[in-house]
Design a protein around this motif. Sequence first.
Motif, mmCIF file in Angstrom:
data_model
loop_
_atom_site.group_PDB
_atom_site.id
_atom_site.type_symbol
_atom_site.label_atom_id
_atom_site.label_comp_id
_atom_site.label_asym_id
_atom_site.label_seq_id
_atom_site.Cartn_x
_atom_site.Cartn_y
_atom_site.Cartn_z
ATOM 1 N N HIS A 59 23.416 37.544 34.087
ATOM 2 C CA HIS A 59 23.625 36.094 34.055
ATOM 3 C C HIS A 59 24.016 35.573 35.432
ATOM 4 O O HIS A 59 23.451 34.585 35.927
ATOM 5 N N HIS A 60 24.942 36.229 36.085
ATOM 6 C CA HIS A 60 25.404 35.776 37.390
ATOM 7 C C HIS A 60 24.358 36.004 38.477
ATOM 8 O O HIS A 60 24.218 35.184 39.388
ATOM 9 N N ARG A 61 23.624 37.102 38.387
ATOM 10 C CA ARG A 61 22.575 37.343 39.380
ATOM 11 C C ARG A 61 21.510 36.246 39.314
ATOM 12 O O ARG A 61 21.010 35.788 40.344
ATOM 13 N N ALA A 62 21.168 35.816 38.102
ATOM 14 C CA ALA A 62 20.185 34.741 37.960
ATOM 15 C C ALA A 62 20.693 33.448 38.593
ATOM 16 O O ALA A 62 19.925 32.717 39.236
ATOM 17 N N HIS A 89 33.997 33.124 43.083
ATOM 18 C CA HIS A 89 34.323 33.639 41.756
ATOM 19 C C HIS A 89 33.421 34.815 41.383
ATOM 20 O O HIS A 89 33.896 35.821 40.843
ATOM 21 N N HIS A 90 32.135 34.688 41.662
ATOM 22 C CA HIS A 90 31.206 35.774 41.353
ATOM 23 C C HIS A 90 31.595 37.055 42.087
ATOM 24 O O HIS A 90 31.533 38.150 41.510
ATOM 25 N N GLU A 91 31.989 36.921 43.334
ATOM 26 C CA GLU A 91 32.394 38.098 44.104
ATOM 27 C C GLU A 91 33.636 38.737 43.501
ATOM 28 O O GLU A 91 33.728 39.971 43.377
ATOM 29 N N ARG A 92 34.612 37.917 43.118
ATOM 30 C CA ARG A 92 35.838 38.453 42.528
ATOM 31 C C ARG A 92 35.557 39.088 41.172
ATOM 32 O O ARG A 92 36.092 40.169 40.849
ATOM 33 N N ILE A 93 34.713 38.456 40.373
ATOM 34 C CA ILE A 93 34.349 39.017 39.071
ATOM 35 C C ILE A 93 33.639 40.351 39.253
ATOM 36 O O ILE A 93 33.880 41.308 38.514
ATOM 37 N N GLU A 94 32.767 40.440 40.243
ATOM 38 C CA GLU A 94 32.072 41.703 40.508
ATOM 39 C C GLU A 94 33.063 42.797 40.914
ATOM 40 O O GLU A 94 32.942 43.951 40.476
ATOM 41 N N GLN A 95 34.044 42.448 41.741
ATOM 42 C CA GLN A 95 35.059 43.425 42.144
ATOM 43 C C GLN A 95 35.836 43.941 40.938
ATOM 44 O O GLN A 95 36.069 45.155 40.802
ATOM 45 N N LEU A 96 36.230 43.032 40.056
ATOM 46 C CA LEU A 96 36.984 43.434 38.869
ATOM 47 C C LEU A 96 36.113 44.229 37.902
ATOM 48 O O LEU A 96 36.600 45.130 37.216
ATOM 49 N N THR A 97 34.833 43.897 37.856
ATOM 50 C CA THR A 97 33.914 44.657 37.013
ATOM 51 C C THR A 97 33.796 46.088 37.515
ATOM 52 O O THR A 97 33.799 47.041 36.720
ATOM 53 N N VAL A 98 33.694 46.255 38.824
ATOM 54 C CA VAL A 98 33.638 47.597 39.402
ATOM 55 C C VAL A 98 34.909 48.376 39.073
ATOM 56 O O VAL A 98 34.857 49.561 38.709
ATOM 57 N N GLN A 99 36.053 47.708 39.154
ATOM 58 C CA GLN A 99 37.316 48.363 38.799
ATOM 59 C C GLN A 99 37.334 48.760 37.324
ATOM 60 O O GLN A 99 37.807 49.847 36.968
ATOM 61 N N SER A 100 36.824 47.882 36.477
ATOM 62 C CA SER A 100 36.826 48.186 35.039
ATOM 63 C C SER A 100 35.906 49.355 34.726
ATOM 64 O O SER A 100 36.226 50.192 33.881
ATOM 65 N N VAL A 101 34.761 49.428 35.410
ATOM 66 C CA VAL A 101 33.831 50.538 35.191
ATOM 67 C C VAL A 101 34.479 51.855 35.595
ATOM 68 O O VAL A 101 34.353 52.874 34.898
ATOM 69 N N ALA A 102 35.203 51.846 36.721
ATOM 70 C CA ALA A 102 35.882 53.062 37.167
ATOM 71 C C ALA A 102 36.964 53.482 36.176
ATOM 72 O O ALA A 102 37.059 54.659 35.797
ATOM 73 N N ALA A 103 37.777 52.516 35.733
ATOM 74 C CA ALA A 103 38.828 52.827 34.769
ATOM 75 C C ALA A 103 38.241 53.261 33.436
ATOM 76 O O ALA A 103 38.771 54.155 32.758
ATOM 77 N N LEU A 126 40.061 40.479 34.636
ATOM 78 C CA LEU A 126 38.666 40.055 34.639
ATOM 79 C C LEU A 126 38.478 38.810 33.773
ATOM 80 O O LEU A 126 37.823 37.839 34.193
ATOM 81 N N TYR A 127 39.058 38.824 32.587
ATOM 82 C CA TYR A 127 38.893 37.672 31.707
ATOM 83 C C TYR A 127 39.549 36.419 32.304
ATOM 84 O O TYR A 127 39.015 35.313 32.174
ATOM 85 N N GLY A 128 40.690 36.594 32.966
ATOM 86 C CA GLY A 128 41.354 35.441 33.571
ATOM 87 C C GLY A 128 40.474 34.741 34.594
ATOM 88 O O GLY A 128 40.350 33.510 34.590
ATOM 89 N N VAL A 129 39.852 35.515 35.470
ATOM 90 C CA VAL A 129 38.972 34.926 36.486
ATOM 91 C C VAL A 129 37.720 34.340 35.833
ATOM 92 O O VAL A 129 37.268 33.254 36.193
ATOM 93 N N LEU A 130 37.164 35.071 34.869
ATOM 94 C CA LEU A 130 35.954 34.607 34.200
ATOM 95 C C LEU A 130 36.207 33.305 33.447
ATOM 96 O O LEU A 130 35.372 32.380 33.492
#
Length: 233
Positions: A59-62, A89-103, A126-130
């Motif tokens: 969604h964000h890439r589009a 916001h997209h950059e921050r969401i991507e950073q948090l997504t990467v952190q969530s994938v690692a965790a 992640l949800y807070g920023v989103l």
Amino acid sequence: MTSPETPADTRDMYMVHAMFRREFAALPALVRDVAAGDTERAHLLAEHIGFLTAVLEAHHRAEDIHLWPKLLDRGSEEVGPVVQMMEGHHERIEQLTVQSVAALGEWRQDAAAERGKLLADVLDGLYGVLYEHMGLEEQHILPLAEKYVTATEWHAMAGSTGAALPPGKMPLVFGMTLYEANPEVIENTLSSLPSEVRTMLEEQGPRDFAAHSERVHGTPTPHRSAPLKPSQR
């Protein structure tokens, strides 16, 4: 059928956002409720979280490819700061997504309580920023899109999102979105699709969502995100 000059109808973005609000808001509690060592449940939620983040990324890439450049090219001076905020916001969401994938990768191995807590905390962030991002997008970006983007271009952006979804998951995504959608908006969204695709989505989507939600949330009718806004009705 819309002409190339018809303004974008952005109401479908509200129903997509409702889906993201509902599903991402539920994730931290779902993770915290997993008993220590319950790897079967951890694996199920890991697949669900991975799926949701893939949908969000598509969604964000589009938007990055199809929306921001058009607004910057066609809009007035008001557009630049707003788009810059959205990109941040997209950059921050991507950073948090990467952190969530690692965790998530660590937690799903043994469902350890400490790892589950770490993952849930990341998902809270992640949800807070989103949540903030989607609210500001509805407030500032969608009126600009209706002013500067055509219906054809808006549909092309949606098509780009669909093409980037995990293989075979389009019916599930449709069912998840349909759950809180305005029937009129759904009708408009489906009107441009081939009849066989439309029939497949309408028949399979709700079934896939109900079965998926039963496994993840324990009910085919999970808690809804929020009352509909006037623009969604």
